[in-house]
Design an enzyme around this catalytic site. Sequence first.
Site, PDB file in Angstrom:
ATOM      1  N   GLU B  47       0.850  -1.200   0.000  1.00  0.00           N
ATOM      2  CA  GLU B  47       0.000   0.000   0.000  1.00  0.00           C
ATOM      3  C   GLU B  47       0.885   1.250   0.000  1.00  0.00           C
ATOM      4  OE1 GLU B  47      -2.205  -0.024   3.633  1.00  0.00           O
ATOM      5  OE2 GLU B  47      -3.548   1.620   3.063  1.00  0.00           O
ATOM      6  N   LYS B 118      -9.496   2.836  -2.025  1.00  0.00           N
ATOM      7  CA  LYS B 118      -9.807   2.172  -0.751  1.00  0.00           C
ATOM      8  C   LYS B 118     -11.097   2.723  -0.144  1.00  0.00           C
ATOM      9  CE  LYS B 118      -7.271   1.062   3.554  1.00  0.00           C
ATOM     10  NZ  LYS B 118      -5.974   1.316   4.278  1.00  0.00           N
ATOM     11  N   CYS B 151      -5.558  -3.205   2.122  1.00  0.00           N
ATOM     12  CA  CYS B 151      -5.363  -3.326   3.568  1.00  0.00           C
ATOM     13  C   CYS B 151      -6.666  -3.532   4.364  1.00  0.00           C
ATOM     14  CB  CYS B 151      -4.586  -2.107   4.049  1.00  0.00           C
ATOM     15  SG  CYS B 151      -3.732  -2.344   5.629  1.00  0.00           S
TER      16      CYS B 151
END
Lengths: 278, 278
Positions: B47, B118, B151
């Site tokens: 990330e 995200k 994540c």
Amino acid sequence: MIQMPPTSVACCQITLAVGDPDANRAAGLRAVERAAAAGARVVVLPELANSGYVFRDPAEAAELAEPLDGPTVEGWAACARRNGLIMVGGLCERDEDGLVRNSAVLVDESGVRAVYRKAHLWDREKTVFTPGDELPPVIETPVGRIGALVCYDLEFPEWVRTVALRGADLLCVPTNWPLSPRPEGERPAEVVRAQASAAVNRMFVAACDRTGPERGVAWVGGSVITDADGFPLAGPRPRYDEGLLIAECRLGDARNKRISEHNDVHADRRPELYRSIV
Amino acid sequence: MIQMPPTSVACCQITLAVGDPDANRAAGLRAVERAAAAGARVVVLPELANSGYVFRDPAEAAELAEPLDGPTVEGWAACARRNGLIMVGGLCERDEDGLVRNSAVLVDESGVRAVYRKAHLWDREKTVFTPGDELPPVIETPVGRIGALVCYDLEFPEWVRTVALRGADLLCVPTNWPLSPRPEGERPAEVVRAQASAAVNRMFVAACDRTGPERGVAWVGGSVITDADGFPLAGPRPRYDEGLLIAECRLGDARNKRISEHNDVHADRRPELYRSIV
């Protein structure tokens, strides 16, 4: 609640024998009495703890099925009353319509508090049981809110969410996990999934497996009690055997879903995005 | 597809340094070249692989953010072209509206195939990034269908389902997993959740973590590549360090969702029961 003392939670990983309900009932009650003597306030028994699992055919299961006022649940309720505890056990049930169900029954000193019929059936269970169509129970008790699922149900995170989002502090899961191969040194996949179910919801999980090979089927023997972070407090045992797992669970931890200054495992969900596909 | 040869999948667990994009880009490309030399066809980077993670404030992130035609993604696309591979990397992105995003970018020989923003932001990221509102991508490639999340997204099983139900064979997850305490001998909870995500969907997962302590934050260093049963094929490493994970993945296995004679992990879902609560 968050300040409440820890609750002693137990899983009785016992040997069952298909077709011998008297022996199974006795084994279950003996194990629960042992757990009670060790201080347990919540005790979980395996799936189908009255009948055993590996039925020859649907007729054998139907013959072994019992109603909620049959000897197994009556024995559990008496045991709960005697010991002042809460029990969650798996029952091969004949329901009020005569249908055969793979159920989990929650009893306390007052008797039956909830019955849940397994919604996700495993393998040949599909030929034996009628699946449930109702949401799993989440029951308020003096030690906290307790939910129940059965075995393969736990592999559906959406189903686990239905319990967690309704506020369960502890999810009790009677299971019969058939043994399957896994890489050397790896924890059973069933246990890993139980851990993850706990962690993503900050909810305790007590999964009670069985032992005793039955008609060629062996079991994982992977009973586990996790904390709200998904780490095992008791079990899984290094090998397949009978035994009592007991752990002190600070169930109040499950009321706090925060995992960082800005995060809350439930509030961070974005259901509006999930709906299009779920 | 099920008969296709295995695909070599790699995670480049590299050291990043916040605020040094040139060094980060170079470290990423070096690692991907090493993976390519080892035969990798799909390579995952962590990330925020251009910027690093522990921003002093939102302004620092905004300054480090790059558009999709900036030097980082251009470098990745050139590398993908040169080596005939597919890359998924995390990007501190400035989007077409000037918003700062925590993105995953999928590139292949043809250039950018997908960008994902995200949707579940971790901790102070909420003060830095605008969350995405779009479903994660699932991209058809010569080696199979590849999905991407970032994540903390992986901790929302409903979000993982949106990738799996749209047919992903491999889920690539750039991550920066901050190190937190865990009981002795336990695998990191992040890895356990990655394993469970794979298993309940019969989908490969390649989660690429980072190393290199940054402004007081250390990382799990828990990169892992799992098979469709959720068992690690590579990683997690026993300790936090830099390195290349590479595994031969029979991605065709993910096309078979059956886990017993009567069970299929996706067909067994009962969405009509989940909808009332999800």
